[in-house]
Design a protein around this motif. Structure first.
Motif, mmCIF file in Angstrom:
data_model
loop_
_atom_site.group_PDB
_atom_site.id
_atom_site.type_symbol
_atom_site.label_atom_id
_atom_site.label_comp_id
_atom_site.label_asym_id
_atom_site.label_seq_id
_atom_site.Cartn_x
_atom_site.Cartn_y
_atom_site.Cartn_z
ATOM 1 N N PRO A 123 0.809 -1.207 0.000
ATOM 2 C CA PRO A 123 0.000 0.000 0.000
ATOM 3 C C PRO A 123 0.851 1.270 0.000
ATOM 4 C CG PRO A 123 0.101 -0.862 2.217
ATOM 5 C CD PRO A 123 0.847 -1.832 1.330
ATOM 6 N N MET A 124 0.151 2.391 -0.135
ATOM 7 C CA MET A 124 0.769 3.709 -0.090
ATOM 8 C C MET A 124 0.400 4.341 1.250
ATOM 9 S SD MET A 124 -0.325 4.941 -3.902
ATOM 10 C CE MET A 124 0.617 6.457 -3.836
ATOM 11 N N TYR A 125 1.391 4.914 1.927
ATOM 12 C CA TYR A 125 1.166 5.548 3.223
ATOM 13 C C TYR A 125 1.105 7.057 3.024
ATOM 14 C CZ TYR A 125 2.297 0.929 4.837
ATOM 15 O OH TYR A 125 2.299 -0.425 5.032
ATOM 16 N N LEU A 126 -0.008 7.657 3.449
ATOM 17 C CA LEU A 126 -0.285 9.065 3.177
ATOM 18 C C LEU A 126 -0.520 9.856 4.448
ATOM 19 C CD1 LEU A 126 -3.020 8.425 0.482
ATOM 20 C CD2 LEU A 126 -0.616 8.904 0.033
ATOM 21 N N ASP A 127 -0.289 11.157 4.341
ATOM 22 C CA ASP A 127 -0.690 12.112 5.366
ATOM 23 C C ASP A 127 -1.769 12.970 4.718
ATOM 24 O OD1 ASP A 127 -1.066 14.321 6.999
ATOM 25 O OD2 ASP A 127 1.058 14.569 7.442
ATOM 26 N N VAL A 128 -2.991 12.849 5.213
ATOM 27 C CA VAL A 128 -4.113 13.638 4.693
ATOM 28 C C VAL A 128 -4.599 14.539 5.817
ATOM 29 C CG1 VAL A 128 -6.410 13.596 3.659
ATOM 30 C CG2 VAL A 128 -4.780 11.783 3.123
ATOM 31 N N ASN A 129 -4.274 15.820 5.714
ATOM 32 C CA ASN A 129 -4.650 16.801 6.746
ATOM 33 C C ASN A 129 -4.284 16.339 8.153
ATOM 34 O OD1 ASN A 129 -5.565 18.669 4.961
ATOM 35 N ND2 ASN A 129 -7.726 18.348 5.358
ATOM 36 N N GLY A 130 -3.097 15.775 8.320
ATOM 37 C CA GLY A 130 -2.625 15.356 9.636
ATOM 38 C C GLY A 130 -2.992 13.933 10.022
ATOM 39 N N SER A 131 -3.834 13.277 9.273
ATOM 40 C CA SER A 131 -4.182 11.877 9.526
ATOM 41 C C SER A 131 -3.307 10.982 8.657
ATOM 42 C CB SER A 131 -5.644 11.596 9.187
ATOM 43 O OG SER A 131 -6.500 12.325 10.011
ATOM 44 N N HIS A 132 -2.716 9.977 9.269
ATOM 45 C CA HIS A 132 -1.896 9.034 8.517
ATOM 46 C C HIS A 132 -2.755 7.827 8.168
ATOM 47 C CE1 HIS A 132 2.271 10.639 9.548
ATOM 48 N NE2 HIS A 132 1.387 11.551 9.909
ATOM 49 N N LEU A 133 -2.736 7.462 6.879
ATOM 50 C CA LEU A 133 -3.509 6.306 6.459
ATOM 51 C C LEU A 133 -2.811 5.583 5.323
ATOM 52 C CD1 LEU A 133 -5.681 7.435 3.815
ATOM 53 C CD2 LEU A 133 -6.102 8.822 5.798
ATOM 54 N N ALA A 134 -3.185 4.343 5.144
ATOM 55 C CA ALA A 134 -2.630 3.509 4.077
ATOM 56 C C ALA A 134 -3.765 3.135 3.136
ATOM 57 C CB ALA A 134 -2.009 2.250 4.670
ATOM 58 N N ILE A 135 -3.485 3.257 1.827
ATOM 59 C CA ILE A 135 -4.491 2.877 0.844
ATOM 60 C C ILE A 135 -3.848 2.044 -0.254
ATOM 61 C CG2 ILE A 135 -5.897 4.921 1.297
ATOM 62 C CD1 ILE A 135 -4.971 6.025 -1.377
ATOM 63 N N ARG A 136 -4.664 1.258 -0.912
ATOM 64 C CA ARG A 136 -4.192 0.448 -2.030
ATOM 65 C C ARG A 136 -3.960 1.331 -3.243
ATOM 66 N NH1 ARG A 136 -8.702 -4.258 -1.583
ATOM 67 N NH2 ARG A 136 -8.006 -5.074 0.426
ATOM 68 N N ARG A 137 -3.034 0.931 -4.069
ATOM 69 C CA ARG A 137 -2.701 1.694 -5.276
ATOM 70 C C ARG A 137 -3.913 1.801 -6.214
ATOM 71 N NH1 ARG A 137 1.387 4.042 -7.516
ATOM 72 N NH2 ARG A 137 2.845 3.402 -5.937
ATOM 73 N N GLU A 138 -4.731 0.729 -6.319
ATOM 74 C CA GLU A 138 -5.897 0.798 -7.204
ATOM 75 C C GLU A 138 -6.923 1.818 -6.725
ATOM 76 O OE1 GLU A 138 -6.298 -3.145 -4.879
ATOM 77 O OE2 GLU A 138 -4.757 -2.240 -6.101
ATOM 78 N N VAL A 139 -7.019 2.031 -5.414
ATOM 79 C CA VAL A 139 -7.906 3.070 -4.890
ATOM 80 C C VAL A 139 -7.286 4.445 -5.157
ATOM 81 C CG1 VAL A 139 -8.939 4.037 -2.801
ATOM 82 C CG2 VAL A 139 -8.924 1.567 -3.140
ATOM 83 N N ALA A 140 -5.967 4.550 -4.994
ATOM 84 C CA ALA A 140 -5.269 5.822 -5.229
ATOM 85 C C ALA A 140 -5.435 6.293 -6.671
ATOM 86 C CB ALA A 140 -3.793 5.676 -4.888
#
Length: 75
Positions: A50-67
């Protein structure tokens, strides 16, 4: 320049412009993955998923197909 979230490089920042489909999990929307919010790619796991992101201060992991379904404007 507008690209999909999956096209960001590590450390690159962007602003979410739109969600291409309604197949985005509700959990991501609740955590702030909405148009207008800033996003930074922190890290990708081996094999780029997965990809690890910072979205407005929240850290989350999403699959590449969702990204691929999320468009961002690179900042």
């Amino acid at each position: 320049m507008i690209v999909s979230l999956a096209d960001l490089k590590q450390g690159q920042k962007g602003k979410i412009v739109s969600l291409i489909t309604n197949n985005i999990p509700l959990k991501l929307l609740e955590m702030g993955c909405l148009p207008g919010n800033d996003v930074t790619l922190l890290h990708t796991a081996p094999f780029q998923c997965p990809m690890y992101l910072d979205v407005n201060g929240s850290h989350l992991a999403i699959r590449r197909e969702v990204a691929r379904e999320i468009e961002v404007e690179i900042q």
